[in-house]
Every structure is written in C-alpha cells, then in structure tokens.
Design an enzyme around this catalytic site. Structure first.
Site, PDB file in Angstrom:
ATOM      1  N   GLY A   1     -50.007 118.709 154.894  1.00 45.10           N
ATOM      2  CA  GLY A   1     -49.764 118.867 156.318  1.00 45.10           C
ATOM      3  C   GLY A   1     -50.196 117.613 157.083  1.00 45.10           C
ATOM      4  O   GLY A   1     -49.609 116.549 156.901  1.00 45.10           O
TER       5      GLY A   1
ATOM      6  N   SER B   1     -50.593 114.660 149.392  1.00 44.11           N
ATOM      7  CA  SER B   1     -50.148 114.323 150.738  1.00 44.11           C
ATOM      8  C   SER B   1     -51.367 114.325 151.663  1.00 44.11           C
ATOM      9  O   SER B   1     -52.342 113.628 151.384  1.00 44.11           O
ATOM     10  CB  SER B   1     -49.060 115.303 151.173  1.00 44.11           C
ATOM     11  OG  SER B   1     -48.378 114.849 152.309  1.00 44.11           O
ATOM     12  N   TRP B   2     -51.349 115.084 152.759  1.00 43.70           N
ATOM     13  CA  TRP B   2     -52.552 115.187 153.585  1.00 43.70           C
ATOM     14  C   TRP B   2     -53.728 115.710 152.759  1.00 43.70           C
ATOM     15  O   TRP B   2     -54.880 115.344 153.008  1.00 43.70           O
ATOM     16  CB  TRP B   2     -52.306 116.094 154.789  1.00 43.70           C
ATOM     17  CG  TRP B   2     -53.579 116.584 155.414  1.00 43.70           C
ATOM     18  CD1 TRP B   2     -54.131 117.828 155.312  1.00 43.70           C
ATOM     19  CD2 TRP B   2     -54.488 115.810 156.224  1.00 43.70           C
ATOM     20  NE1 TRP B   2     -55.322 117.889 156.001  1.00 43.70           N
ATOM     21  CE2 TRP B   2     -55.557 116.671 156.577  1.00 43.70           C
ATOM     22  CE3 TRP B   2     -54.498 114.492 156.686  1.00 43.70           C
ATOM     23  CZ2 TRP B   2     -56.632 116.241 157.366  1.00 43.70           C
ATOM     24  CZ3 TRP B   2     -55.566 114.064 157.467  1.00 43.70           C
ATOM     25  CH2 TRP B   2     -56.611 114.932 157.804  1.00 43.70           C
TER      26      TRP B   2
ATOM     27  N   ASP C   1     -40.716 108.570 146.986  1.00 47.42           N
ATOM     28  CA  ASP C   1     -41.392 109.343 148.020  1.00 47.42           C
ATOM     29  C   ASP C   1     -41.166 108.639 149.357  1.00 47.42           C
ATOM     30  O   ASP C   1     -41.706 107.567 149.603  1.00 47.42           O
ATOM     31  CB  ASP C   1     -42.886 109.438 147.692  1.00 47.42           C
ATOM     32  CG  ASP C   1     -43.660 110.324 148.652  1.00 47.42           C
ATOM     33  OD1 ASP C   1     -43.164 110.569 149.771  1.00 47.42           O
ATOM     34  OD2 ASP C   1     -44.763 110.754 148.274  1.00 47.42           O
TER      35      ASP C   1
ATOM     36  N   HIS D   1     -41.362 113.266 147.164  1.00 47.34           N
ATOM     37  CA  HIS D   1     -42.724 113.556 147.624  1.00 47.34           C
ATOM     38  C   HIS D   1     -43.276 114.893 147.115  1.00 47.34           C
ATOM     39  O   HIS D   1     -44.472 115.006 146.866  1.00 47.34           O
ATOM     40  CB  HIS D   1     -42.745 113.556 149.160  1.00 47.34           C
ATOM     41  CG  HIS D   1     -44.091 113.843 149.754  1.00 47.34           C
ATOM     42  ND1 HIS D   1     -45.154 112.971 149.649  1.00 47.34           N
ATOM     43  CD2 HIS D   1     -44.559 114.919 150.455  1.00 47.34           C
ATOM     44  CE1 HIS D   1     -46.212 113.484 150.264  1.00 47.34           C
ATOM     45  NE2 HIS D   1     -45.874 114.658 150.756  1.00 47.34           N
TER      46      HIS D   1
END
Length: 332
Positions: free
Chosen positions: A51, A118-119, A272, A300
């Site tokens: 996120g 990711s986050w 990605d 991604h």
C-alpha cells in the site's frame, strides 16, 4: 487451466485459516486486526502488506510452510479489517513501527523473520533499522524506498508504459492542476465531500491495480477499485507520499548498516513498473550481503508466478538456515 495459474498453484502452500485472531486498540482512533496461522510453536514470521493501505488477503498466508512457521499477519492502520478504514490521522511510519512492537510483545515473540513487499518492504526496512535486535532476517519484494524520484515515477512516469491507465488516472483532474498530481489528489481525497473522497480513492487505487502485473489482470483492477480496498489505498498512499513516508532523505539506504549483519533476500520483478528495479538494485548495492534475485518474466505483484515461487523458495531457505543454526522451533 492456464499454465500460469497451474504454476502459481504449485508454487505456494495451500490456503489455510487462522488458528486465532483478534483486535488490538493502539490509540483513541485506531484498532488493528491481527491473526496467527500455521504452527503455534513454530518459528515466528511477520507478514507486512503493501500500500500503504492495501490490507491483507487470505492468499498472503500461502508463502510459508504452516507446519514450520508461526505466521503473524495484521492490517496496518486504516487498512483492511482495521478500523477506521482509510483513516490518515495518527498514521505515520513511526506509529506503524510502534504497532509492530506492540503486537510482538503482546504475542510474546522475542524475534521474527520479517517479510514484506512493495510498501511492506519499506516498512520492513524501517522497522528492522529501528529494532534490529527483534529480527532474524528479511524477505523483501518489489522494493520501494519512498524517495521523491520513486513517488514522481508512480504519479507521472508510469504513463510511459501504461498510457491508457494513466490517462484515466488524470482524466478528472483539470489541466491546470496536472502539474502537481499529488496535490490535486490530496485536495480531493481529504476534502469535506465524502463522495469526492471516495471517487478519487477509487480512481487512484484502480490506477495502481491496473499496473501491477506483466500481463493484464482486469479482475485485480476491479478489486482495487472496490470501496473496501480503494479507501485504504487511495487515501493512505497519498497521505504517506505527501509526507515522504515520514522518513528523512534516503533514510532506508543511509541506515542499512544497522541490519547488514542479518540475512536477507531481495526479490524484484524485471518489468515492475510500480516499483522499478533500480530501487532494489540500490538496496543491494548498499547491502551486498543480501541475496538478490531478479525475476525476468514478472511485474510487481507478489503472485506473479516467478515472484511467488521465489518468495516461497526464500522462506524455505530460511527454514534450512534456521535449522543449521540450531534455532529452536518454539520462539516464544
């Protein structure tokens, strides 16, 4: 059955249910949802979702051997089943790090393997650098260091690969405001108009969901456009972006020495577009002891077949390493 689906199903562990879950109030605003799966006496592993604001999926439990690992997952502030959904007040990286520590202590865990994409990779690095003594290692995917060039790429650069999706992202923003898309979205996501908030969040979240995979997955874009996901993703990503994730300039690279003594695996999709490979390469250059895997046929998403296989391989390798090191199964 498509080959990619068959490959994915054989790459990850079967779906499982939590053996316990709960809600953890962390302040007067936020209450977190958490769950544990797998072996209650197994080696602890913490899953950190992306996120910010994307929340958990039952599929996130599938990267770990449930007979070996004590799998801990939680929805971060404002995400998933945590309440209130999309709430940006009292929501900073430092507070999330504090939440992780509160959860660890509540569960009676001394150390855990930290897994994030990711986050989730951003938060894993920030947490590890703040509390290296609580970590046994890291599995990191789709690296996002939350620097200004990465934020600008997400808002503007993605159009070089996904022009139609980016055109939809900016369609409702007046031409005069498109020079600063982040500010234009902040204006709409945090206005006093709830319908305007929701519409902007849907558009932001669908934009991201449309760019996650190497090949089109329209069902993922639809999922990201749903209210349950969009409010968390749209509002919280914009909130964290406008505050540079509450980090100082290049903080995660500058402080990597705090965790370089710990084992780590960095997994990155070659194509990605959401979190381009340069960030993963920068992290590896700063942390050459970490294993680095570039997945040549992936974008991604964690459930790209090659990435999912590499993530499971990483948790399997940690099993072997822990056994060689004589780490007991019961870490409580």
């Amino acid at each position: 059955m498509p080959v990619t689906e068959l490959t994915l199903r054989t790459a990850v562990y079967p779906l499982i249910e939590p053996y316990r879950s709960g809600r953890l109030p962390v302040d007067e605003v936020h209450t977190l949802y958490w769950e544990e799966c797998g072996n209650p006496k197994g080696v602890p592993v913490l899953f950190l979702h992306g996120g910010p604001g994307a929340g958990l999926s039952p599929r996130h439990r599938q990267f770990f051997d449930p007979a070996y690992y004590r799998i801990v997952l939680f929805d971060q502030r404002g995400a998933g089943k945590s309440t209130p959904l999309g709430e940006y007040r009292n929501n900073t990286t430092q507070l999330l790090i504090g939440d992780i520590e509160r959860l660890r202590q509540m569960l009676g865990i001394t150390q855990w393997l930290v897994f994030g994409g990711s986050w989730g990779s951003t938060l894993a690095l920030a947490y590890g650098e703040a509390h290296p003594e609580c970590c046994t290692g890291f599995v990191l995917r789709g690296i996002f260091l939350c620097t200004q060039p990465e934020i600008d790429w997400f808002l503007n650069g993605v159009q070089w690969f996904f022009p139609q999706e980016h055109a939809q992202f900016v369609a409702n923003i007046p031409e005069a405001e498109r020079g600063d898309l982040l500010q234009a979205y902040v204006k709409r996501l945090f206005s006093d108009n709830a319908e305007e908030n929701l519409q902007a969040a849907r558009t932001w979240s669908r934009y991201e969901g449309s760019c996650l995979h190497l090949l089109p997955h329209p069902e993922v874009a639809d999922e990201f456009g749903s209210d349950a996901v969009a409010l968390g993703v749209g509002r919280l990503e914009a909130h964290y972006f406008r505050h540079d994730a509450f980090l100082t300039d290049d903080q995660l690279i500058r402080n990597v020495d705090r965790i370089r003594h710990l084992p780590a695996v960095i997994i990155q999709g070659r194509y990605d577009v959401v979190c381009p490979p340069r960030s993963a390469w920068r992290l590896h250059q700063a942390w050459p002891e970490a294993s680095f895997r570039m997945i040549e046929d992936a974008g991604h998403a964690a459930f790209e077949p090659g990435i999912a296989s590499a993530l499971v391989a990483a948790t399997e390798q940690f099993k072997l390493d822990f056994r060689i090191a004589g780490k007991p199964a019961d870490q409580r």
